[in-house]
Structures are given as C-alpha cells and as structure tokens.
Design an enzyme around this catalytic site. Sequence first.
Site, PDB file in Angstrom:
ATOM      1  CB  ILE A 138      -0.959   0.175   1.229  1.00 51.87           C
ATOM      2  CG1 ILE A 138      -1.726  -1.307   1.271  1.00 51.87           C
ATOM      3  CG2 ILE A 138      -1.905   1.157   1.107  1.00 51.87           C
ATOM      4  CD1 ILE A 138      -2.614  -1.625   0.274  1.00 51.87           C
ATOM      5  CE  LYS A 139       3.373   4.482  -5.162  1.00 53.37           C
ATOM      6  NZ  LYS A 139       3.451   4.643  -6.612  1.00 53.37           N
ATOM      7  CB  ILE A 140       1.484   5.621   3.019  1.00 51.80           C
ATOM      8  CG1 ILE A 140       0.149   4.716   3.409  1.00 51.80           C
ATOM      9  CG2 ILE A 140       1.143   6.658   3.990  1.00 51.80           C
ATOM     10  CD1 ILE A 140       0.198   4.040   4.826  1.00 51.80           C
TER      11      ILE A 140
END
Length: 361
Positions: A138-140
């Site tokens: 998941i890209k944060i």
Amino acid sequence: MKPTQKLHDLRQSLWLDNISREMLDKGVLKKYIDEYSITGLTSNPTIFDHAIARSHFYDHSILEYSHKGLEGEELFFQLAIEDLRRAADLFSPIYERTFGKDGWVSLEVSPLLAYDAQNTFLEAQRLHQVFQRPNLFIKIPGTKESLPAIEKSIFQGIPINVTLLFTPQHYLEAAEAYMRGLERRIAERLPLENVFSVASLFVSRWDKATMNRVGDSLRNQLGIAIAKKTYKAYRDVLESDRWKQLAQKKANAQLLLWASTGTKDPQASDILYVKNLVAPDTINTMPEETLLAFADHGQIGEVLPRDGGNADEIIAQYHQQGIRVDELGQLLQKEGAESFVNSWNDLLSSLKKKASLLRAF
C-alpha cells in the site's frame, strides 16, 4: 547477457512503473518478467488514468459495475484491484522464491488523504484486507502528517511503500516510522519476519525543477547527487546498532527504491537514472519506455559509493547557483502531492464520463 539481467545479478531489482489491462491481456507484463528480469510493479493515479481513459479494455467492466451502482473511488478501486491481483499472481513465484523480499505490486491510497493520518491508515487497512494477496504494497506518501499512519500500518503488519520522498531527511523519517512500527510489534510479541516495506525516493523531478536554472556543466546532476546522499543514509541505517538489533529478530530491511526514473530532459540519455543508480539491495522502478530503452542499449555505470561520493560537492555547486536544496525538497514533495490529487481528480472525471457514455449506448 542482457543489461537488465546484469542489474539483477548486481542485486538490484527492476520493477515496472506501469500497469494496464491491455498489458495484462496481451501478455506484455509476462514477457517483461520472462525476458527483462522485471520482478515487481508500481502504480499511481496518473498511470491508471492513462490506462483507463485511453483504451477500451475497461469498458465492459465499467459498464457492468456502473449498472451495479459503483462510481467514483469505489469504481476505480474495483478496477485497479482486479488488474493488480492479476499482476500479483504473475509475480507470486518470485515472491515465494525470495521469501517476500521481491515480487510485489503497489496500490496508492487516495491522494486526498496525504495529510490525514487516521483516514490514511484506515484506507490502507481496508485495501490490504480486500486485496486478498500477500504481495501488495500500500503506497502512503511520506509527508510528516502521514508518518503516524505508516508506523501504525507497519505495527499492524500491512506492507507499505512509502512514496513521495525527495530528500535524505525524508528517507530517514520513513525509516524511523518503519523501525518504530517494528519495535511496537516486538513490544506486543508479534513476529517481524512477515513485515515488509520500501522507501521510494523520487529522482528526476529534481533535475526537471532546476533544468533551466543552471549551466550545462551542472544540468541533470542534482537528482543523482541526492540519490547518492540518500544511499549513504540508507547504508548508515542498515549498519546502525538499532537496526542490527531488529535484524537479529528477523526484521526485513526497508529497501530503498528509486522512483521517477524516466528522463525528463530530451537532451539527456534516456537511461540516465538507470545506469547511474546501480546499487545492491535497492530497487529501480522505471517507466515502460525507460525499461525498453535500457533493454535495448543499456549501460551500467559504477556502483553507487557507500560514502555518497561527490554528492556534497555537487549540491554545494547548486547552492552557489542560488538553489536551496532543502527548501526545494519540501516544495517538490508538496507539488508531488498536489499533482497526484490533480491526477486523481482527472481519473475520477474520466471514469464518470466513460461510464455515462457506455450507459448511453
């Protein structure tokens, strides 16, 4: 031996910074895995906007889901997750063979949440659960406001790709959030060996921002200098006593990833940020055209120096030209977050228009 294989043999992973349903349906991604040593994939709102708006490969699904009442973000994530699950399955043998060190795909939380830690964490948790595959990052974004979400996600065992990092300090903040999350797991007697993360440093945007502000002798050197300083910081972290204690408990290193590696200057080499960013235990995620160029006429430069090499000297020369690198790094992160919001809004607008047109027929 192909240049891509040479990089792979130097312990640098090659990931593709692109995905589309056309690429999956036509077997292009599988070809890149088989022939060009691609071992992972990243995506972002701009990539999906181009894939969906400029092809008919999503039309059937858009029509089907819109008839079921899906729209906006819900419709987008349904389409994106379908594509990324297929890609994740292609990379699954690599993921299994490397015990989770490689073979990943990435999906970004809504860019509208870049400064909202609590909702960023909740969205990361939701996407992780819905995806139903182990090899999804998941890209944060690595904004100061999102760092608590990164730490909490790691504590919960959610794999995180920390994106929108521009400076060594940004990287160190991402590494700190990762280690804090791991240490919280230790405190709760939770295992570390199944937790993974990468930290994505954006490179070419430095040179795009300064292209017309320096002479030819300095042109296209700042991004690589920043990468060299960040690589030194990365090695310092991995050699620190704090990290060694975590590694003894089977923690996985948060690998440094070179992002934004497509050349922006038409006068520069089209493989500038591949041949000059060779480093073991890192990842280079590159646009499709950059991958094809490197596969065709790739050259491998010297491995990045452990001590940062001439990075400070180059950065000092930019300072002499009136470019304040620390200030520019903060500006680039802010502008990067804004550009992703714009792409996000364009993407949702494209989806809405396409769904309306399809229903009209």
